[in-house]
Design a protein around this motif. Structure first.
Motif, short mmCIF file in Angstrom:
data_model
loop_
_atom_site.label_atom_id
_atom_site.label_comp_id
_atom_site.label_asym_id
_atom_site.label_seq_id
_atom_site.Cartn_x
_atom_site.Cartn_y
_atom_site.Cartn_z
N ASN A 1 1.38 0.35 -4.29
CA ASN A 1 -0.14 1.15 -4.92
C ASN A 1 -0.18 2.52 -5.13
OD1 ASN A 1 -0.95 -0.92 -5.66
ND2 ASN A 1 -1.97 -1.63 -3.52
N SER A 2 0.84 3.31 -3.59
CA SER A 2 0.16 4.49 -3.40
C SER A 2 1.53 5.49 -3.88
CB SER A 2 0.40 4.86 -1.76
OG SER A 2 -0.65 4.41 -1.00
N GLU B 1 -11.12 1.88 -9.45
CA GLU B 1 -9.57 2.58 -9.51
C GLU B 1 -9.70 4.49 -9.67
OE1 GLU B 1 -7.27 0.14 -11.70
OE2 GLU B 1 -7.36 -1.98 -10.25
N TYR C 1 -9.35 5.87 -2.18
CA TYR C 1 -9.89 5.02 -3.10
C TYR C 1 -11.93 5.47 -2.42
CZ TYR C 1 -5.96 3.66 -6.29
OH TYR C 1 -5.29 3.17 -7.12
N ARG C 2 -10.85 5.30 -0.95
CA ARG C 2 -13.23 5.43 -0.44
C ARG C 2 -13.98 7.08 -1.03
NH1 ARG C 2 -10.06 3.73 3.52
NH2 ARG C 2 -10.39 6.15 5.09
N ARG D 1 -9.03 -1.80 -3.10
CA ARG D 1 -7.94 -0.58 -2.36
C ARG D 1 -8.79 -0.24 -1.08
NH1 ARG D 1 -3.88 0.60 -6.97
NH2 ARG D 1 -3.45 -1.52 -7.65
N GLN D 2 -9.98 -0.48 -0.37
CA GLN D 2 -10.84 0.25 0.09
C GLN D 2 -10.04 0.32 1.31
OE1 GLN D 2 -13.76 2.04 -0.83
NE2 GLN D 2 -12.28 1.61 -2.66
N ASP D 3 -9.37 0.68 1.65
CA ASP D 3 -8.13 0.47 3.50
C ASP D 3 -7.44 1.91 2.91
OD1 ASP D 3 -6.87 -0.97 0.34
OD2 ASP D 3 -5.54 -2.41 2.56
N LEU D 4 -7.31 2.18 1.45
CA LEU D 4 -6.78 3.92 1.41
C LEU D 4 -8.10 4.86 0.62
CD1 LEU D 4 -3.36 2.94 -1.53
CD2 LEU D 4 -4.03 2.60 0.83
N GLN E 1 8.96 3.17 4.12
CA GLN E 1 7.97 2.57 3.35
C GLN E 1 9.21 1.83 2.53
OE1 GLN E 1 4.38 5.08 2.72
NE2 GLN E 1 3.76 4.10 4.32
N ASN F 1 0.58 -1.33 0.09
CA ASN F 1 -0.28 -0.03 0.29
C ASN F 1 0.76 1.30 0.04
OD1 ASN F 1 -2.58 -0.97 0.07
ND2 ASN F 1 -2.92 -1.46 2.15
N GLY F 2 1.79 1.36 1.07
CA GLY F 2 2.41 2.34 0.88
C GLY F 2 3.48 3.21 -0.07
#
Length: 476
Positions: free
Chosen positions: A105-106, A287, A329-330, A323-326, A131, A101-102
């Protein structure tokens, strides 16, 4: 347990029964869940790599190295449960989260898709460096596992932006191997790639250039990579560059799209759409690169520009959470829902819902939508390939018109027979949707036929074998 040490000695003696063909990817072909009774249950995945490994046959001594992603996966590793041909790495969850994620994806995803709002981001600070150390450790774990498992002179094919450092690390550990890497995303142009810190940029390119051969989905992405190497690494050296445009699996899609659960969902969708109406279909994950919001705005513009289409057309939009943990994206998923609700509130009638939006992932329902599509809308702002653009023409019952962003990788192969759009131009996209809806049936059928031929030119198994054969030929 995979080591995350920063260095490791070369592996000089491969183990007995070592693999001749290895694949490395973040996600593997199997995942595990712990049932209420404590038993582990395995679920097999699909996709091009699974088809590819199946195509090389059971006697190829193949091994898939992947990461344990869930609690069930990690429990399977701890219990020593696994499937033949798969090695799952129990990389510490915090290391994986930082790397995946860090960084992947980010940062890397945002760079290659050119998604940053540059007045505010990126910020390469101490947290980024922390990260990045996890990203290096994560890649090192894969490199060490491959080095441990590979037979003398074996072929290792590493997948995607999560594992950019693996080829260089593996080359140091096992110089005897033939190493490939395949990028499933775009590659950033040099002027955008330049934003990365100098040492990070160098590490990424050096890591990639540790491979004998690098694969990309289109010539555009391959050319962008070589341009980055020319500017920042003095060229690609001895590394060869290949282009392999992953295609749709026609046999699987046609068979699967006529199974009972798909027929049930077709009936349900027809009920939601209403009799006699045309359909504009899109199927995406939410996305940021998929451009779902502008697609909805273009549909709204279409209804404004052509009131004769009111109650005559429905936008079937499947936007499955990603990726709803970001947080970003939410927020984007919420905006998709808000715009769809606004369109339905503004234009809807008692018997007509202009936007049929579903956000729960359902593959059978996606195939049902493919079959019902009169128009397929694929308008990403940037996409490595986009298999939806290739799958809909293969599956649709009556032929469909593909409205396709010129920024999708698939445009390189499908652009001639699609209706092209600038993904940022809402008015232009609305005009393209109207052109697609009013296209004569004969032309639509001919275009669908040509799109299908192009979309299935390199099915998944052949796509994988083409890369494998190219690497093996380099060794001879």
């Amino acid at each position: 347990m995979a080591s995350t040490a920063s260095t490791a000695p070369p592996v000089s003696t491969p183990p007995r029964g070592a693999a001749q063909v290895l694949v490395a990817s973040n996600r593997g072909p199997v995942s595990y869940e712990v049932g209420d009774d404590g038993a582990l249950r395995a679920k097999r995945g699909g996709g091009g790599l699974v088809s590819g490994l199946s195509a090389i046959g059971p006697d190829a001594d193949a091994l898939w190295v992947c990461s344990a992603l869930s609690d069930g996966d990690r429990e399977a590793v701890r219990r020593g449960v696994g499937e033949d041909g798969v090695r799952m790495l129990d990389i510490p969850a915090d290391v994986h989260a930082d790397a995946y994620n860090g960084i992947a994806n980010s940062v890397l995803w945002f760079v290659h898709h050119m998604l940053y709002q540059t007045p505010l981001e990126p910020v390469f600070d101490a947290e980024f460096r922390r990260q990045w150390a996890s990203y290096e450790a994560y890649n090192r774990a894969f490199a060490e596992a491959l080095a441990q498992e590979a037979a003398e002179g074996a072929v290792a094919i590493v997948q995607d932006y999560h594992l950019c450092l693996v080829p260089g690390m593996l080359r140091e550990l096992r110089p005897d191997l033939r190493i490939g890497h395949f990028s499933h995303t775009p590659w950033a142009p040099a002027d955008y790639f330049r934003m990365l810190p100098d040492d990070i940029r160098a590490r990424l390119l050096t890591g990639m250039l540790g491979a004998d051969r690098l694969g990309f989905l289109t010539h555009r992405w391959a050319d962008a990579f070589t341009a980055c190497c020319a500017e920042f690494a003095g060229g690609v050296g001895d590394t060869r560059i290949g282009v392999h445009g992953l295609g749709a699996d026609a046999d699987f899609l046609r068979a699967r799209s006529h199974e009972a659960d798909v027929e049930e969902r077709i009936a349900a969708l027809r009920e939601e759409i209403g009799a006699g109406r045309r359909t504009i279909v899109r199927v995406d994950r939410t996305e940021l690169s998929k451009n779902i919001v502008r697609g909805l705005l273009a549909y709204r513009q279409l209804l404004d520009d052509h009131p004769e289409l009111l109650e005559q057309v429905v936008h079937v939009a499947f936007a499955y959470p990603s990726r709803q943990d970001l947080a970003v994206y939410r927020d984007y998923t919420a905006e998709v829902q808000r715009v769809a609700d606004e369109i339905n509130s503004r234009y809807g009638t008692a018997g007509w819902t202009p936007v049929v939006l579903h956000v729960k992932d359902d593959f059978a329902r996606s195939l049902a939508a493919y079959r019902l599509a009169d128009v397929a809308l694929v308008n990403p702002i940037r996409d490595g390939m986009n298999l939806v653009a290739k799958e809909v023409p293969v599956v649709c019952d009556e032929g469909c018109v593909l409205v396709l962003s010129r920024e999708a990788g698939a445009y390189e192969e499908l652009g001639e027979d699609a209706v092209p759009v600038n993904p940022y131009d809402v008015i232009g996209t609305a005009a393209a949707l109207h052109e697609a809806l009013t296209m004569p049936a004969g032309e639509r059928a001919e275009r669908t036929k040509r799109l299908t031929a192009a979309a299935t030119a390199l099915p998944p198994a052949q796509w994988f074998l083409e890369q494998l054969n190219a690497l093996q030929d380099q060794a001879s």
